[in-house]
Scaffold this motif. Structure first.
Motif, PDB file in Angstrom:
ATOM      1  N   ARG A 195       7.532  10.412  -4.152  1.00  0.00           N
ATOM      2  CA  ARG A 195       6.528   9.030  -4.143  1.00  0.00           C
ATOM      3  C   ARG A 195       5.233   9.951  -4.199  1.00  0.00           C
ATOM      4  O   ARG A 195       4.151   9.524  -4.900  1.00  0.00           O
ATOM      5  N   PHE A 196       4.973  11.204  -3.434  1.00  0.00           N
ATOM      6  CA  PHE A 196       3.533  11.634  -3.409  1.00  0.00           C
ATOM      7  C   PHE A 196       3.524  12.979  -3.863  1.00  0.00           C
ATOM      8  O   PHE A 196       2.333  13.487  -3.936  1.00  0.00           O
ATOM      9  N   GLY A 197       4.410  13.524  -4.542  1.00  0.00           N
ATOM     10  CA  GLY A 197       4.468  14.992  -4.932  1.00  0.00           C
ATOM     11  C   GLY A 197       3.984  16.039  -4.397  1.00  0.00           C
ATOM     12  O   GLY A 197       4.189  16.306  -3.382  1.00  0.00           O
ATOM     13  N   ASP A 198       2.806  16.801  -4.704  1.00  0.00           N
ATOM     14  CA  ASP A 198       2.145  18.003  -4.529  1.00  0.00           C
ATOM     15  C   ASP A 198       1.581  17.518  -3.261  1.00  0.00           C
ATOM     16  O   ASP A 198       1.572  18.501  -2.260  1.00  0.00           O
ATOM     17  N   GLN A 199       0.955  16.349  -2.668  1.00  0.00           N
ATOM     18  CA  GLN A 199       0.306  16.125  -1.552  1.00  0.00           C
ATOM     19  C   GLN A 199       1.239  16.127  -0.554  1.00  0.00           C
ATOM     20  O   GLN A 199       0.977  16.635   0.614  1.00  0.00           O
ATOM     21  N   TYR A 200       2.603  15.825  -0.839  1.00  0.00           N
ATOM     22  CA  TYR A 200       3.581  15.842   0.368  1.00  0.00           C
ATOM     23  C   TYR A 200       4.183  17.113   0.355  1.00  0.00           C
ATOM     24  O   TYR A 200       4.493  17.589   1.657  1.00  0.00           O
ATOM     25  N   ARG A 201       4.451  17.992  -0.697  1.00  0.00           N
ATOM     26  CA  ARG A 201       4.879  19.208  -0.468  1.00  0.00           C
ATOM     27  C   ARG A 201       3.691  20.158   0.255  1.00  0.00           C
ATOM     28  O   ARG A 201       4.363  20.788   1.179  1.00  0.00           O
ATOM     29  N   ALA A 202       2.675  19.927   0.324  1.00  0.00           N
ATOM     30  CA  ALA A 202       1.617  20.803   1.080  1.00  0.00           C
ATOM     31  C   ALA A 202       1.518  20.126   2.583  1.00  0.00           C
ATOM     32  O   ALA A 202       1.608  21.065   3.352  1.00  0.00           O
ATOM     33  N   TYR A 203       1.957  18.952   2.618  1.00  0.00           N
ATOM     34  CA  TYR A 203       2.007  18.277   4.023  1.00  0.00           C
ATOM     35  C   TYR A 203       3.050  19.043   4.578  1.00  0.00           C
ATOM     36  O   TYR A 203       3.217  19.335   5.946  1.00  0.00           O
ATOM     37  N   ARG A 217       0.959  -1.045   0.023  1.00  0.00           N
ATOM     38  CA  ARG A 217       0.032   0.261  -0.017  1.00  0.00           C
ATOM     39  C   ARG A 217       1.047   1.334  -0.085  1.00  0.00           C
ATOM     40  O   ARG A 217       1.897   1.209   0.930  1.00  0.00           O
ATOM     41  N   GLN A 218       0.592   2.236  -0.628  1.00  0.00           N
ATOM     42  CA  GLN A 218       1.282   3.329  -0.974  1.00  0.00           C
ATOM     43  C   GLN A 218       0.332   4.558  -0.511  1.00  0.00           C
ATOM     44  O   GLN A 218      -0.739   4.977  -1.196  1.00  0.00           O
ATOM     45  N   GLU A 219       0.573   4.997   0.796  1.00  0.00           N
ATOM     46  CA  GLU A 219      -0.446   5.937   1.221  1.00  0.00           C
ATOM     47  C   GLU A 219       0.360   6.946   2.188  1.00  0.00           C
ATOM     48  O   GLU A 219       1.082   6.495   3.187  1.00  0.00           O
TER      49      GLU A 219
END
Length: 132
Positions: free
Chosen positions: A109-117, A48-50
């Motif tokens: 791995r997670f792109g924009d989602q990780y940058r926002a986080y 799982r990649q979450e």
């Protein structure tokens, strides 16, 4: 060699140990064995990649490093050993390097989602006041 020797220092040390173990416990919630062991990164098609951003990870991106810091500081404060203070400095420097590497990998791995986080949540030391 010691900076100091007194039994009273074990009182705050116990608080640091308790904090470390509490942080570890919270950090393991929501993670399965493949995520904790690194298999999710090594075998991405099999696991799982979450991106987990809830629980303690809503306050610190890398809570395991915070748990480690509390444990190492607990030993430093409790014992007063100069060698352990040197180890703490080494752990902080290497931990900072590891966090940079992990942040880069998670961003890939997670792109924009990780940058926002990453912009919203501190790496290790949680903010004491709520964001407004």
């Amino acid at each position: 060699m010691h900076y100091y020797t007194t039994g009273a220092t074990w009182i705050p040390a116990i608080g640091l140990f308790w904090s470390g173990f509490s942080i570890y416990s919270a950090a393991f919630k929501g993670f399965d064995r493949s995520q904790l062991s690194g298999l999710a990164e090594l075998e991405p098609t099999r696991h799982r990649q979450e991106l987990i951003t809830t629980g303690i990870r809503s306050r610190a991106r890398h809570p395991i490093y915070l748990g480690h810091l509390c444990e190492v500081l607990g030993w430093c404060v409790g014992t007063g050993l100069i060698a352990l203070y040197a180890l703490a400095v080494f752990a902080i420097v290497t931990g900072a390097l590891m966090i940079r590497i992990e942040d880069s990998e998670l961003e890939a791995r997670f792109g924009d989602q990780y940058r926002a986080y990453r912009r919203a949540v501190p790496a290790v030391l949680p903010r004491l006041a709520a964001n407004r």
